[in-house]
Design a protein around this motif. Structure first.
Motif, PDB file in Angstrom:
ATOM      1  N   ASN A  64      53.635  41.814  43.705  1.00 16.60           N
ATOM      2  CA  ASN A  64      52.792  40.733  44.217  1.00 16.60           C
ATOM      3  C   ASN A  64      51.592  40.422  43.327  1.00 16.60           C
ATOM      4  OD1 ASN A  64      54.404  40.414  46.535  1.00 16.60           O
ATOM      5  ND2 ASN A  64      53.365  42.125  47.507  1.00 16.60           N
ATOM      6  N   ILE A  65      51.327  41.271  42.360  1.00 11.53           N
ATOM      7  CA  ILE A  65      50.197  41.066  41.456  1.00 11.53           C
ATOM      8  C   ILE A  65      50.729  40.351  40.215  1.00 11.53           C
ATOM      9  CG2 ILE A  65      48.381  42.174  40.115  1.00 11.53           C
ATOM     10  CD1 ILE A  65      48.512  44.510  42.118  1.00 11.53           C
ATOM     11  N   GLN A  66      50.608  39.030  40.212  1.00 10.53           N
ATOM     12  CA  GLN A  66      51.196  38.259  39.124  1.00 10.53           C
ATOM     13  C   GLN A  66      50.171  37.697  38.149  1.00 10.53           C
ATOM     14  OE1 GLN A  66      53.946  35.433  40.746  1.00 10.53           O
ATOM     15  NE2 GLN A  66      55.101  37.007  41.800  1.00 10.53           N
ATOM     16  N   THR A  67      48.933  37.510  38.587  1.00 11.66           N
ATOM     17  CA  THR A  67      47.898  36.971  37.706  1.00 11.66           C
ATOM     18  C   THR A  67      46.836  38.038  37.447  1.00 11.66           C
ATOM     19  OG1 THR A  67      46.511  36.150  39.502  1.00 11.66           O
ATOM     20  CG2 THR A  67      48.212  34.636  38.651  1.00 11.66           C
ATOM     21  N   PHE A  68      46.068  37.813  36.404  1.00 15.82           N
ATOM     22  CA  PHE A  68      44.988  38.752  36.108  1.00 15.82           C
ATOM     23  C   PHE A  68      43.947  38.741  37.221  1.00 15.82           C
ATOM     24  CE2 PHE A  68      46.876  38.024  31.957  1.00 15.82           C
ATOM     25  CZ  PHE A  68      47.031  39.319  31.517  1.00 15.82           C
ATOM     26  N   SER A  69      43.705  37.587  37.805  1.00 15.41           N
ATOM     27  CA  SER A  69      42.753  37.487  38.909  1.00 15.41           C
ATOM     28  C   SER A  69      43.178  38.385  40.067  1.00 15.41           C
ATOM     29  CB  SER A  69      42.636  36.037  39.367  1.00 15.41           C
ATOM     30  OG  SER A  69      41.713  35.926  40.420  1.00 15.41           O
ATOM     31  N   ALA A  70      44.465  38.378  40.382  1.00 18.71           N
ATOM     32  CA  ALA A  70      44.985  39.235  41.452  1.00 18.71           C
ATOM     33  C   ALA A  70      44.825  40.709  41.084  1.00 18.71           C
ATOM     34  CB  ALA A  70      46.442  38.899  41.740  1.00 18.71           C
ATOM     35  N   LEU A  71      45.033  41.022  39.804  1.00 24.40           N
ATOM     36  CA  LEU A  71      44.852  42.404  39.349  1.00 24.40           C
ATOM     37  C   LEU A  71      43.391  42.818  39.455  1.00 24.40           C
ATOM     38  CD1 LEU A  71      46.049  44.971  38.061  1.00 24.40           C
ATOM     39  CD2 LEU A  71      45.569  43.933  35.827  1.00 24.40           C
ATOM     40  N   TYR A  72      42.476  41.941  39.032  1.00 24.06           N
ATOM     41  CA  TYR A  72      41.042  42.244  39.131  1.00 24.06           C
ATOM     42  C   TYR A  72      40.655  42.528  40.585  1.00 24.06           C
ATOM     43  CZ  TYR A  72      40.889  39.647  34.641  1.00 24.06           C
ATOM     44  OH  TYR A  72      41.102  39.171  33.381  1.00 24.06           O
ATOM     45  N   ASP A  73      41.101  41.656  41.485  1.00 22.56           N
ATOM     46  CA  ASP A  73      40.769  41.817  42.907  1.00 22.56           C
ATOM     47  C   ASP A  73      41.331  43.123  43.453  1.00 22.56           C
ATOM     48  OD1 ASP A  73      39.448  39.385  42.843  1.00 22.56           O
ATOM     49  OD2 ASP A  73      41.089  38.264  43.781  1.00 22.56           O
ATOM     50  N   TYR A  74      42.560  43.423  43.071  1.00 24.23           N
ATOM     51  CA  TYR A  74      43.218  44.640  43.550  1.00 24.23           C
ATOM     52  C   TYR A  74      42.447  45.875  43.092  1.00 24.23           C
ATOM     53  CZ  TYR A  74      46.864  48.008  44.630  1.00 24.23           C
ATOM     54  OH  TYR A  74      47.555  49.075  45.146  1.00 24.23           O
ATOM     55  N   VAL A  75      42.142  45.928  41.797  1.00 23.21           N
ATOM     56  CA  VAL A  75      41.441  47.101  41.253  1.00 23.21           C
ATOM     57  C   VAL A  75      40.037  47.174  41.860  1.00 23.21           C
ATOM     58  CG1 VAL A  75      40.525  48.171  39.165  1.00 23.21           C
ATOM     59  CG2 VAL A  75      42.817  47.148  39.140  1.00 23.21           C
ATOM     60  N   ALA A  76      39.341  46.047  41.925  1.00 21.03           N
ATOM     61  CA  ALA A  76      37.968  46.040  42.451  1.00 21.03           C
ATOM     62  C   ALA A  76      37.925  46.535  43.899  1.00 21.03           C
ATOM     63  CB  ALA A  76      37.373  44.646  42.361  1.00 21.03           C
ATOM     64  N   SER A  77      38.951  46.210  44.671  1.00 25.00           N
ATOM     65  CA  SER A  77      38.948  46.617  46.086  1.00 25.00           C
ATOM     66  C   SER A  77      39.276  48.107  46.265  1.00 25.00           C
ATOM     67  CB  SER A  77      39.935  45.768  46.883  1.00 25.00           C
ATOM     68  OG  SER A  77      41.266  46.095  46.542  1.00 25.00           O
ATOM     69  N   ARG A  78      39.788  48.731  45.216  1.00 20.99           N
ATOM     70  CA  ARG A  78      40.209  50.130  45.338  1.00 20.99           C
ATOM     71  C   ARG A  78      39.517  51.112  44.396  1.00 20.99           C
ATOM     72  NH1 ARG A  78      43.879  46.761  46.975  1.00 20.99           N
ATOM     73  NH2 ARG A  78      45.339  47.298  48.606  1.00 20.99           N
ATOM     74  N   VAL A  79      38.709  50.587  43.470  1.00 18.85           N
ATOM     75  CA  VAL A  79      38.071  51.462  42.494  1.00 18.85           C
ATOM     76  C   VAL A  79      37.077  52.389  43.191  1.00 18.85           C
ATOM     77  CG1 VAL A  79      36.139  49.973  41.825  1.00 18.85           C
ATOM     78  CG2 VAL A  79      37.121  51.527  40.160  1.00 18.85           C
ATOM     79  N   LYS A  80      37.053  53.639  42.709  1.00 17.85           N
ATOM     80  CA  LYS A  80      36.123  54.614  43.284  1.00 17.85           C
ATOM     81  C   LYS A  80      34.787  54.482  42.590  1.00 17.85           C
ATOM     82  CE  LYS A  80      39.856  57.730  44.322  1.00 17.85           C
ATOM     83  NZ  LYS A  80      40.991  58.111  43.514  1.00 17.85           N
ATOM     84  N   GLU A  81      33.766  54.349  43.379  1.00 13.70           N
ATOM     85  CA  GLU A  81      32.399  54.196  42.823  1.00 13.70           C
ATOM     86  C   GLU A  81      31.912  55.507  42.244  1.00 13.70           C
ATOM     87  OE1 GLU A  81      30.705  51.359  42.566  1.00 13.70           O
ATOM     88  OE2 GLU A  81      32.380  50.298  43.469  1.00 13.70           O
TER      89      GLU A  81
END
Length: 81
Positions: A64-81
Protein backbone atom coordinates in the motif's frame (compact mmCIF):
# COMPACT_ATOMS: atom_id res chain seq x y z
CA UNK A 1 13.71 14.84 14.68
CA UNK A 2 10.98 16.79 12.93
CA UNK A 3 9.23 15.49 9.82
CA UNK A 4 11.31 17.55 7.38
CA UNK A 5 14.52 16.19 8.90
CA UNK A 6 13.09 12.69 8.68
CA UNK A 7 12.17 13.20 5.00
CA UNK A 8 15.67 14.48 4.23
CA UNK A 9 17.26 11.51 5.96
CA UNK A 10 14.99 9.01 4.21
CA UNK A 11 15.76 10.60 0.84
CA UNK A 12 19.51 10.53 1.45
CA UNK A 13 19.50 6.92 2.63
CA UNK A 14 17.41 5.78 -0.34
CA UNK A 15 19.43 7.80 -2.87
CA UNK A 16 22.69 6.34 -1.56
CA UNK A 17 21.44 2.76 -1.36
CA UNK A 18 19.66 2.64 -4.72
CA UNK A 19 22.11 4.94 -6.53
CA UNK A 20 19.65 7.59 -7.70
CA UNK A 21 19.94 11.35 -7.57
CA UNK A 22 18.30 12.65 -4.40
CA UNK A 23 16.48 15.23 -6.55
CA UNK A 24 14.70 12.37 -8.37
CA UNK A 25 12.91 11.51 -5.12
CA UNK A 26 9.75 13.60 -4.89
CA UNK A 27 6.79 13.23 -2.50
CA UNK A 28 4.38 12.15 -5.24
CA UNK A 29 6.94 9.98 -7.02
CA UNK A 30 6.33 6.26 -7.41
CA UNK A 31 8.81 4.42 -5.18
CA UNK A 32 9.21 1.37 -7.40
CA UNK A 33 9.68 3.37 -10.61
CA UNK A 34 11.96 6.02 -9.13
CA UNK A 35 14.24 3.53 -7.37
CA UNK A 36 13.86 0.87 -10.10
CA UNK A 37 12.74 -1.73 -7.56
CA UNK A 38 11.92 -5.32 -8.31
CA UNK A 39 10.54 -7.69 -5.69
CA UNK A 40 14.00 -8.50 -4.31
CA UNK A 41 15.11 -4.87 -4.02
CA UNK A 42 11.77 -4.07 -2.37
CA UNK A 43 12.84 -6.43 0.42
CA UNK A 44 16.10 -4.43 0.61
CA UNK A 45 14.06 -1.24 0.98
CA UNK A 46 12.10 -2.71 3.89
CA UNK A 47 15.31 -3.91 5.57
CA UNK A 48 16.90 -0.49 5.10
CA UNK A 49 13.97 1.33 6.69
CA UNK A 50 13.92 -1.15 9.57
CA UNK A 51 17.67 -0.80 10.14
CA UNK A 52 18.01 2.96 9.81
CA UNK A 53 14.76 4.08 11.42
CA UNK A 54 13.74 1.21 13.71
CA UNK A 55 10.42 0.89 11.89
CA UNK A 56 9.11 -2.52 10.88
CA UNK A 57 7.06 -2.74 7.71
CA UNK A 58 4.91 -5.81 7.15
CA UNK A 59 4.72 -7.20 3.63
CA UNK A 60 0.99 -6.52 3.48
CA UNK A 61 1.66 -2.86 4.34
CA UNK A 62 4.48 -2.26 1.85
CA UNK A 63 2.08 -3.03 -1.00
CA UNK A 64 0.00 0.00 0.00
CA UNK A 65 3.01 2.31 0.25
CA UNK A 66 3.44 3.40 -3.35
CA UNK A 67 4.65 7.01 -3.12
CA UNK A 68 7.43 8.60 -1.15
CA UNK A 69 4.86 10.74 0.65
CA UNK A 70 3.12 7.59 1.88
CA UNK A 71 6.48 6.20 3.00
CA UNK A 72 7.32 9.43 4.87
CA UNK A 73 3.95 9.36 6.64
CA UNK A 74 4.31 5.69 7.51
CA UNK A 75 7.81 6.07 8.96
CA UNK A 76 6.94 9.33 10.76
CA UNK A 77 3.94 7.70 12.45
CA UNK A 78 6.05 4.80 13.72
CA UNK A 79 9.53 6.19 14.34
CA UNK A 80 10.77 5.89 17.91
CA UNK A 81 11.67 9.22 19.44
Amino acid sequence: MDKQELISKINKVLADEFEVDVDAITPDGDIKKTLLLDSLSLVDLVALIEQDFGVGIKSAEIINIQTFSALYDYVASRVKE
